[in-house]
Design an enzyme around this catalytic site. Structure first.
Site, short mmCIF file in Angstrom:
data_model
loop_
_atom_site.label_atom_id
_atom_site.label_comp_id
_atom_site.label_asym_id
_atom_site.label_seq_id
_atom_site.Cartn_x
_atom_site.Cartn_y
_atom_site.Cartn_z
N HIS A 16 39.61 43.83 35.40
CA HIS A 16 41.04 44.10 35.63
C HIS A 16 41.47 45.36 34.87
O HIS A 16 42.20 46.19 35.40
CB HIS A 16 41.89 42.93 35.10
CG HIS A 16 41.73 41.65 35.86
ND1 HIS A 16 41.34 40.48 35.27
CD2 HIS A 16 41.94 41.35 37.18
CE1 HIS A 16 41.32 39.51 36.18
NE2 HIS A 16 41.67 40.01 37.34
N LYS A 40 48.90 26.56 40.12
CA LYS A 40 47.53 26.99 39.84
C LYS A 40 46.97 26.46 38.51
O LYS A 40 45.79 26.62 38.24
CB LYS A 40 47.45 28.52 39.85
CG LYS A 40 46.96 29.07 41.18
CD LYS A 40 46.47 30.50 41.02
CE LYS A 40 45.57 30.91 42.18
NZ LYS A 40 45.10 32.28 42.05
N ARG A 89 35.70 43.52 44.77
CA ARG A 89 34.39 43.42 44.12
C ARG A 89 33.25 43.36 45.13
O ARG A 89 32.25 44.04 45.01
CB ARG A 89 34.33 42.17 43.23
CG ARG A 89 35.10 42.30 41.95
CD ARG A 89 35.29 40.96 41.32
NE ARG A 89 35.95 40.07 42.25
CZ ARG A 89 36.43 38.87 41.95
NH1 ARG A 89 36.29 38.40 40.73
NH2 ARG A 89 37.04 38.13 42.84
N SER A 127 37.91 36.00 36.28
CA SER A 127 38.52 35.20 35.22
C SER A 127 37.87 33.81 35.18
O SER A 127 37.65 33.24 34.11
CB SER A 127 40.02 35.05 35.45
OG SER A 127 40.62 36.31 35.49
O1 PNS Z 1 44.39 37.40 40.73
P1 PNS Z 1 44.64 36.64 41.99
O2 PNS Z 1 44.83 35.18 41.68
O3 PNS Z 1 43.60 36.88 43.03
O4 PNS Z 1 46.04 37.18 42.58
C1 PNS Z 1 46.57 36.65 43.75
C2 PNS Z 1 48.02 37.12 43.98
C3 PNS Z 1 48.87 36.87 42.76
C4 PNS Z 1 48.04 38.61 44.27
C5 PNS Z 1 48.56 36.34 45.22
O5 PNS Z 1 48.31 34.98 45.03
C6 PNS Z 1 50.04 36.55 45.49
O6 PNS Z 1 50.46 37.61 45.85
N1 PNS Z 1 50.83 35.49 45.31
C7 PNS Z 1 52.26 35.51 45.52
C8 PNS Z 1 52.64 34.76 46.80
C9 PNS Z 1 52.64 35.66 48.01
O7 PNS Z 1 53.24 36.72 48.05
N2 PNS Z 1 51.92 35.23 49.09
C10 PNS Z 1 51.91 35.93 50.35
C11 PNS Z 1 50.87 37.01 50.42
S1 PNS Z 1 49.42 36.35 51.17
#
Ligand code: PNS
Length: 160
Positions: A16, A40, A89, A127
């Site tokens: 990150h 989560k 990745r 993570s």
């Molecule tokens: O580090 P991560 O867990 O892969 O991040 C995921 C994240 C936070 C980018 C994603 O879960 C997110 O954007 N969540 C907010 C909800 C949202 O906007 N959902 C619609 C888009 S698919």
């Protein structure tokens, strides 16, 4: 240009941090956004995650840190962001990332998702892997900065 780099960051890894450093060189303003999602069940609170990110990225001038809940696209709009940054990745990331990028594009056509490919040495890193290795007593020195590794060990100890 303003970009948002969103994630769970539970905790932030060297992968990150590498994306944050590289993205910060491409944009005028980078908002690192920590998802506040109780569903989560993260190991670190949002405040702890923000604190660790701030500590490890404190040399970078054009970044801000924030928590968000709800839709990422709404948060990005509030930040007046032109783009959302995501790290890629492996091919296995692609399907989910592509779905998210397309969804966000449908929700707001003005905000582009930009992918930055991981640096090769961090391609394996997540993570979840860090948490698993630390939980079973493995060394996470090459995966997270010391300040994060120490807090992770502390957290695991108090959870047992
Ligand atoms: O580090 P991560 O867990 O892969 O991040 C995921 C994240 C936070 C980018 C994603 O879960 C997110 O954007 N969540 C907010 C909800 C949202 O906007 N959902 C619609 C888009 S698919």
């Amino acid at each position: 240009m303003t970009a948002v780099y969103p994630g769970s960051f539970d905790p932030a890894t060297y992968g990150h941090i590498d994306i944050i450093e590289r993205a910060s060189r491409l944009v005028d303003r980078l908002v690192v956004a920590v998802l506040n999602n109780t569903a989560k069940q993260p190991i670190f609170s949002v405040d702890e995650r923000l604190e660790m990110l701030q500590e490890t990225c404190n040399g970078i001038k054009n970044i801000e840190f924030a928590a968000f809940s709800g839709l990422l696209i709404d948060f990005a709009r509030d930040c007046k962001a032109n783009a959302i940054i995501r790290g890629l990745r492996a091919v296995s990331d692609f399907e989910y990332e592509f779905q998210m990028a397309l969804t966000n594009k449908i929700l707001d056509d003005e905000i582009e998702t930009l992918f930055i490919s991981t640096s090769a040495q961090y391609a394996y890193l997540s993570s979840s892997i860090v948490k698993e290795v630390a939980t079973f007593g493995g060394c996470v020195e090459s995966m997270v900065p010391d300040v994060i590794g120490e807090r992770l060990l502390q957290k695991i100890k108090t959870r047992k």
